[in-house]
Scaffold this active site. Structure first.
Site, PDB file in Angstrom:
ATOM      1  N   HIS A  50     -16.325  -0.342 -50.041  1.00  0.00           N
ATOM      2  CA  HIS A  50     -16.052  -0.905 -48.696  1.00  0.00           C
ATOM      3  C   HIS A  50     -15.351  -2.137 -48.910  1.00  0.00           C
ATOM      4  O   HIS A  50     -15.101  -2.542 -47.862  1.00  0.00           O
ATOM      5  CB  HIS A  50     -17.537  -1.137 -48.306  1.00  0.00           C
ATOM      6  CG  HIS A  50     -18.254  -2.023 -49.462  1.00  0.00           C
ATOM      7  ND1 HIS A  50     -18.937  -1.285 -50.188  1.00  0.00           N
ATOM      8  CD2 HIS A  50     -18.797  -3.278 -49.082  1.00  0.00           C
ATOM      9  CE1 HIS A  50     -19.681  -2.336 -50.895  1.00  0.00           C
ATOM     10  NE2 HIS A  50     -19.291  -3.446 -50.407  1.00  0.00           N
TER      11      HIS A  50
ATOM     12  N   ASP B   6     -18.059   7.810 -49.841  1.00  0.00           N
ATOM     13  CA  ASP B   6     -19.652   8.071 -50.257  1.00  0.00           C
ATOM     14  C   ASP B   6     -20.466   7.622 -49.430  1.00  0.00           C
ATOM     15  O   ASP B   6     -21.669   7.926 -49.645  1.00  0.00           O
ATOM     16  CB  ASP B   6     -19.747   7.717 -51.654  1.00  0.00           C
ATOM     17  CG  ASP B   6     -19.498   5.764 -51.919  1.00  0.00           C
ATOM     18  OD1 ASP B   6     -18.996   5.451 -50.954  1.00  0.00           O
ATOM     19  OD2 ASP B   6     -19.740   5.531 -52.816  1.00  0.00           O
TER      20      ASP B   6
ATOM     21  N   LYS C 110     -23.407   9.502 -53.996  1.00  0.00           N
ATOM     22  CA  LYS C 110     -23.705   9.705 -52.294  1.00  0.00           C
ATOM     23  C   LYS C 110     -22.579  10.378 -51.360  1.00  0.00           C
ATOM     24  O   LYS C 110     -21.372  10.138 -52.260  1.00  0.00           O
ATOM     25  CB  LYS C 110     -24.166   8.374 -51.614  1.00  0.00           C
ATOM     26  CG  LYS C 110     -23.172   7.059 -51.870  1.00  0.00           C
ATOM     27  CD  LYS C 110     -23.977   5.923 -51.908  1.00  0.00           C
ATOM     28  CE  LYS C 110     -23.194   4.522 -51.862  1.00  0.00           C
ATOM     29  NZ  LYS C 110     -22.715   4.234 -53.281  1.00  0.00           N
TER      30      LYS C 110
HETATM   31  C1  VG1 Z   1     -23.723  -2.215 -52.313  1.00  0.00           C
HETATM   32  C2  VG1 Z   1     -25.025  -1.429 -51.653  1.00  0.00           C
HETATM   33  C3  VG1 Z   1     -25.641  -0.465 -52.574  1.00  0.00           C
HETATM   34  C4  VG1 Z   1     -24.498   0.410 -53.001  1.00  0.00           C
HETATM   35  C5  VG1 Z   1     -23.241  -0.418 -53.567  1.00  0.00           C
HETATM   36  C6  VG1 Z   1     -22.236   0.694 -54.134  1.00  0.00           C
HETATM   37  O1  VG1 Z   1     -24.372  -3.021 -53.477  1.00  0.00           O
HETATM   38  O2  VG1 Z   1     -26.242  -2.540 -51.246  1.00  0.00           O
HETATM   39  O3  VG1 Z   1     -26.594   0.097 -51.902  1.00  0.00           O
HETATM   40  O4  VG1 Z   1     -25.035   1.304 -53.797  1.00  0.00           O
HETATM   41  O5  VG1 Z   1     -23.029  -1.196 -52.489  1.00  0.00           O
HETATM   42  O6  VG1 Z   1     -21.907   1.545 -52.918  1.00  0.00           O
HETATM   43  P1  VG1 Z   1     -24.532  -4.404 -53.646  1.00  0.00           P
HETATM   44  O7  VG1 Z   1     -24.983  -4.847 -55.138  1.00  0.00           O
HETATM   45  O8  VG1 Z   1     -23.565  -5.013 -53.098  1.00  0.00           O
HETATM   46  O9  VG1 Z   1     -25.787  -4.903 -52.695  1.00  0.00           O
HETATM   47  V1  VG1 Z   1     -20.376   1.843 -52.676  1.00  0.00           V
HETATM   48  O10 VG1 Z   1     -20.116   2.900 -51.420  1.00  0.00           O
HETATM   49  O11 VG1 Z   1     -19.616   0.445 -52.020  1.00  0.00           O
HETATM   50  O12 VG1 Z   1     -19.578   2.128 -54.225  1.00  0.00           O
HETATM   51 CO    CO Z   2     -18.371   3.635 -51.244  1.00  0.00          CO
END
Ligand code: VG1
Ligand code: CO
Length: 540
Positions: free
Chosen positions: A111, A278, A373
C-alpha cells in the site's frame, strides 16, 4: 558469471512484510543486490525453481532483471515470471504452490506509494506460498550484516513482455500470463454461473483497482468471465506511480469509491484493492463494511460458496482485529486463533489444517487456497454470498449484527512521528502496564493489560512485544502498536473496539460509539504529551 565484492549496508531489517525502503535506497549501489544475495545465501538457490513478479511500481522492471541475473549466477535452474514482471501477491503465492517451486520473490511495498521518490520493497515467500516466517527473515537480516560478495550473470535483459520459455546464462526463464492460473483457481472456489446470473439481472458493481496490480485480474474475472458491465473496473491500468494514488483501500485513500457508494446513483456493491492485490475494501450502497466485520460475515457465510461448502476448519484473526469473527467461530463450534499482525503468522495454521479463513483489521482476508491474503478472493466471496442470499450488503450486515452482536471498531493512525518520541511513548506504556488493572478512566475500568506474545501452536515458536493491549470491563479494548511497514518516521496504530450485544441502540457512527474508549486510550498512553498529536492522520 561475476562475483562482486560488497560490504554490508545497515538498516536492511525486514518489517511486518518483507523489506521496504525508499526507492532511491533500493536503487543505491549494491542495495538490492545485497538483499537478494542474502536471501539466496539463506534459502539456497542451486538447482532450485522460483517464482518472480511484482506490483508494477517504479523500478519493478529493472529490479526483476537484476534478480533474474542473480538467480542465474547463484545456480537456480528455473524462474517463473509474470509477463511484464507483474504478479499480484496472491497470484504469486498460487504459482509457487501450483508449480511446487522452492519459493518466490515478490517485488512490492504493497500500500505504500510508488515512484522514484516513493517506496519499493522485496519479500521472499516460502515453498508453501506464504511469507517467510520470522526465523527466516531474521536469518536473512543477519546475512545482510555480514555479506561480502554477490553473484550476478553478465547478460542482456530477458524479454519479459514475451510469454514463453527464455534462456538466461544457463537458467530457464518461463514468462507466464499473470492472470490465467489465478483466474482458474477462483473458478474452482466460487459459483461463477450464479454470480454471472446476478450481473445479467442488472446487479451493478464498482471496482477501484487504484492504478495498481489488480486491474488486469479484475477486468478478466469481473468483466470478461462474470459479465459485469464494461467499465466496472476503474483505474485498471497498473502504473509505475499508481497514477499518484496511494493504493491503500480504505475510506481515506479510496475516497472516490466511497463518494460514489454513498452518492445518489450508487451501484449495489463497491470494492477496492491495494498495491499488490492482497487487500480489499468492501462497500455496499450507502454502507461501509469494516474489515473486521467483513471477516466475520465471510466466515459465517463461506459455506454458500462451492469451495467452502464442507464448512471451515477454524478461523484465525490477528490480535488487533475485532472479536467479531470469534463470535462466528463460537456459534459454528470452530476453533479460533489470535495471532500477531502480519500474514506470516497464519501460515502454520493453514498448513496444519487448523484454520480455513484468516483475516486482519487492515483490510486483509484470505483462506487456505493460497498462503497470502487475497483481495479479489474476498470480493468474489462477497459476490457469491450476495448472489445466493439475494439480499443487499446492508441487509446482510444488519442481520449479522442482530444475530451476533456488534463489535464497533476503528483504527487511528498517527503517521510520521519522530522515531524517538514513538519509542519513548511505547516504553512508558509498557512500564505502566502492571499498574493499569483496576484503574478507572472516566468509567472505563481496565480488566487486563499486557504486551501481546504469541506461541505458535504448530511449531512452538514464540513472538513477543507484538502490541500493547488494554481490555476494559464489558468487552471494550484499546491496542497500541508501531507499524512495521512504514519508511518514514514511526506510525502509531491505535486500535479501538467496543462490543454491544443484541439489539443495537447506538448510533451508526463508530467514532461516537467508541468515544469513551478513545478518551481512555489517550489518557493511558499520553499520546499528545509524547507526540504532540491529539488527532489521527488516518481513520479507518
Ligand atoms: C500493515 C498492516 C498489517 C499487514 C501489513 C502488510 O502492517 O497493519 O495488518 O499485514 O501492513 O500488508 P503494519 O506493521 O504497518 O501495521 V500489505 O498488504 O501492505 O503487504
Ligand atoms: Co498488500
Amino acid at each position: 558469471m561475476t562475483t562482486v565484492a560488497t560490504s554490508p549496508i545497515a538498516g536492511q531489517k525486514p518489517g511486518t512484510s518483507g523489506l521496504r525502503k525508499k526507492t532511491p535506497v533500493f536503487m543505491g549501489r549494491h542495495y538490492l543486490e545485497n538483499f537478494v544475495q542474502s536471501v539466496f545465501d539463506v534459502v539456497g538457490a542451486k538447482d532450485k525453481t522460483f517464482v518472480l513478479g511484482g506490483d508494477g511500481r517504479y523500478f519493478n522492471d529493472r529490479a526483476a532483471q537484476v534478480i533474474l541475473r542473480m538467480a542465474a549466477a547463484n545456480g537456480a535452474s528455473r524462474v517463473i515470471v509474470g509477463q511484464g514482471a507483474i504478479l499480484s501477491t496472491p497470484a504469486a503465492s498460487h504459482l509457487i504452490r501450483l508449480n511446487r517451486t522452492d519459493g518466490g520473490i515478490i517485488m512490492s511495498a504493497s500500500h505504500n506509494p510508488g515512484g522514484p521518490e516513493e517506496d519499493f520493497g522485496v519479500k521472499f515467500n516460502m515453498p508453501n506460498g506464504g511469507p517467510a516466517p520470522e526465523g527466516v527473515t531474521e536469518a536473512i537480516y543477519r546475512r545482510t550484516t555480514e555479506i561480502s560478495e554477490y553473484h550476478i550473470a553478465e547478460a542482456q535483459d530477458v524479454d519479459l513482455g514475451a510469454i514463453g520459455r527464455h534462456q538466461l546464462a544457463g537458467m530457464v526463464v518461463d514468462v507466464v500470463d499473470p492472470v490465467a492460473d489465478y483466474a482458474a483457481l477462483m473458478e474452482t472456489l466460487f459459483d461463477f454461473p450464479a454470480i454471472r446470473a446476478m450481473f445479467a439481472g442488472g446487479f451493478r458493481m464498482r471496482m477501484d483497482s487504484m492504478c495498481a496490480v489488480t486491474g488486469p485480474y479484475a477486468v478478466e474475472i469481473l468483466e470478461n468471465r462474470l459479465g459485469a458491465a464494461k467499465g466496472t473496473v476503474v483505474n485498471a491500468m497498473p502504473l509505475p506511480d499508481f497514477g499518484g494514488m496511494h493504493p491503500d483501500p480504505n475510506p481515506t485513500w479510496a475516497k472516490a469509491l466511497m463518494d460514489e457508494m454513498f452518492g445518489p446513483d450508487a451501484p449495489d456493491f463497491g470494492a477496492a484493492s491495494d498495491g499488490d492485490g492482497d487487500r480489499n475494501m468492501v462497500v455496499g450502497r450507502g454502507v461501509y463494511v469494516s474489515p473486521s466485520d467483513s471477516l466475520a460475515v465471510l466466515a459465517a457465510n463461506a459455506h454458500l460458496a462451492p469451495g467452502y461448502k464442507g464448512g471451515l476448519k477454524g478461523i484465525a484473526r490477528s490480535m488487533p482485529t475485532s472479536a467479531a469473527a470469534d463470535r462466528v467461530a463460537e456459534a459454528l463450534g470452530l476453533h479460533h486463533y489470535e495471532t500477531p499482525t502480519g500474514w506470516k503468522f497464519f501460515g502454520n495454521l493453514l498448513d496444519a489444517g487448523r484454520a480455513t479463513i484468516c483475516g486482519e483489521e487492515s483490510f486483509g482476508t484470505g483462506s487456505d487456497h493460497v498462503r497470502e491474503k487475497d483481495g479479489l478472493w474476498a470480493i468474489l466471496l462477497w459476490l457469491n454470498i450476495l448472489a445466493v442470499r439475494r439480499e443487499s450488503v446492508a441487509q446482510i450486515l444488519h442481520g449479522h449484527f442482530r444475530r451476533y452482536g456488534r463489535n464497533y471498531y476503528s483504527r487511528h493512525d498517527f503517521e510520521a512521528i519522530p522515531v524517538e518520541q514513538a519509542d519513548r511513548m511505547m516504553e512508558a506504556l509498557r512500564a505502566a502496564l502492571p499498574g493499569l488493572k483496576g484503574r478507572d478512566f472516566d468509567g472505563m475500568v481496565v480488566t487486563h493489560a499486557d504486551d501481546f506474545a504469541y506461541t505458535d501452536p504448530v511449531d512452538g515458536s514464540v513472538s513477543t512485544k507484538q502490541g500493547v493491549r488494554v481490555l476494559f470491563d464489558g468487552g471494550s479494548r484499546a491496542v497500541f502498536r508501531l507499524s512495521g511497514t512504514g519508511t518514514e518516521g514511526a506510525t502509531l496504530r491505535l486500535y479501538l473496539e467496543r462490543f454491544v450485544p443484541g439489539p443495537d441502540d447506538l448510533s451508526d457512527d463508530p467514532q461516537a460509539a467508541l468515544a469513551p474508549v478513545i478518551r481512555a486510550a489517550h489518557a493511558i498512553a499520553a499520546i499528545a504529551a509524547h507526540t504532540g498529536r491529539s488527532l489521527p492522520d488516518v481513520v479507518t
